[in-house]
Design an enzyme around this catalytic site. Structure first.
Site: not given
Ligand SMILES: NC(=O)NCCC[C@H](N)C(=O)O
Length: 258
Positions: A163, A248
């Site tokens: 992201h 996140c």
């Molecule tokens: N906003 C973020 O940094 N989100 C992390 C999401 C990690 C999750 N394992 C994903 O791949 O969607």
């Protein structure tokens, strides 16, 4: 009106099945993850944030990464349409909670995809990372939702990380910080400060000079302390294995109207 509430969501017992894209998969210790999550929410609370738990979604391995389900601008919540289809069931309970809190709710629609982790707000500028999870229609829908409210939406390419906010976040004075090898185009940002560690790129602004940061970025913490900031380190190693970071794990609600 200024508010200090933060949405959080308990890790699923299936956290170990969370998505990995840019990392090698390594086993996640669910018990340790829960302890780290509690440490994270306690740090928020200790620094004046009222944490609000979204109803848990045990069937969603990545549900703890609640930031990806919504983007807030003032009192308006734009419910995301996650780029990874398996994550789409995560949004319903978040939407319900935000409506209960009095937010005005909007949605990203097909063909748009958007993950909240791709959105970085710096004042009224809203940077939207376009890459693996957020597409052009998603960026356009952020523009349509927030520009009438006074936002300026700037698209930024994201190719080496999950992201935009895996690569960059911003200090309280608006300076964007990032680990340069992972930032596609640093010149998108008017003031950019390189930091020495990948996880040093992530700060959550707790208020005043306090910055919530991952304990895995001690050199960056030292660098930022040298600029007069107060790093508040938290251990989030189990979430980092799944490409998660400090940003996140919560959604801060700073401008609730009611
Ligand atoms: N906003 C973020 O940094 N989100 C992390 C999401 C990690 C999750 N394992 C994903 O791949 O969607």
């Amino acid at each position: 009106m200024p508010s200090r509430k933060a949405l959080v969501r308990q890790p699923s017992s299936r956290l170990d099945e969370g998505l990995v894209t840019h990392l090698e998969r390594s086993p996640v210790d669910a018990v340790l993850a829960l302890r780290q999550w509690e440490g994270y929410t306690t740090a928020l609370a200790r620094h004046g944030w009222e944490t609000i738990e979204v109803a848990p979604a045990d069937e969603c391995p990545d549900g703890v990464f609640v930031e990806d389900t919504v983007v807030m601008f003032r009192n308006v919540a734009l419910i995301s349409r996650p780029g990874a289809a398996v994550r789409r069931p995560e949004t319903a309970a978040v939407e319900e909670e935000l409506a209960r809190l009095g937010c005005s709710v909007n949605w990203v629609w097909e063909p748009g995809t958007l993950d909240g982790g791709d959105v970085l707000k710096v004042g009224d500028t809203v940077y939207v990372g376009q890459g693996g999870r957020t597409n052009a229609a998603g960026v356009a829908q952020v523009r349509a939702a927030f520009e009438p409210l006074g936002a300026r939406v700037v698209a930024a390419p994201v190719s080496s990380v999950l992201h935009l906010k895996s690569a960059v976040t911003a200090l309280p004075d608006g300076t964007v910080i990032g680990y340069q090898p992972l930032v596609d185009v640093p010149t998108v940002f008017p003031r950019f400060l390189p930091v020495p560690e990948p996880s040093g790129a992530h700060v959550v602004l707790l208020g005043g000079a306090r910055l919530l940061m991952a304990a895995s970025a001690p050199k960056t913490a030292e660098l930022l302390a040298g600029y007069g900031y107060e790093p508040v380190p938290v251990e989030i190693g189990e979430f980092e294995k799944l490409e998660g970071c400090v940003t996140c794990l919560s959604v801060r609600l700073r401008d609730l109207y009611v």
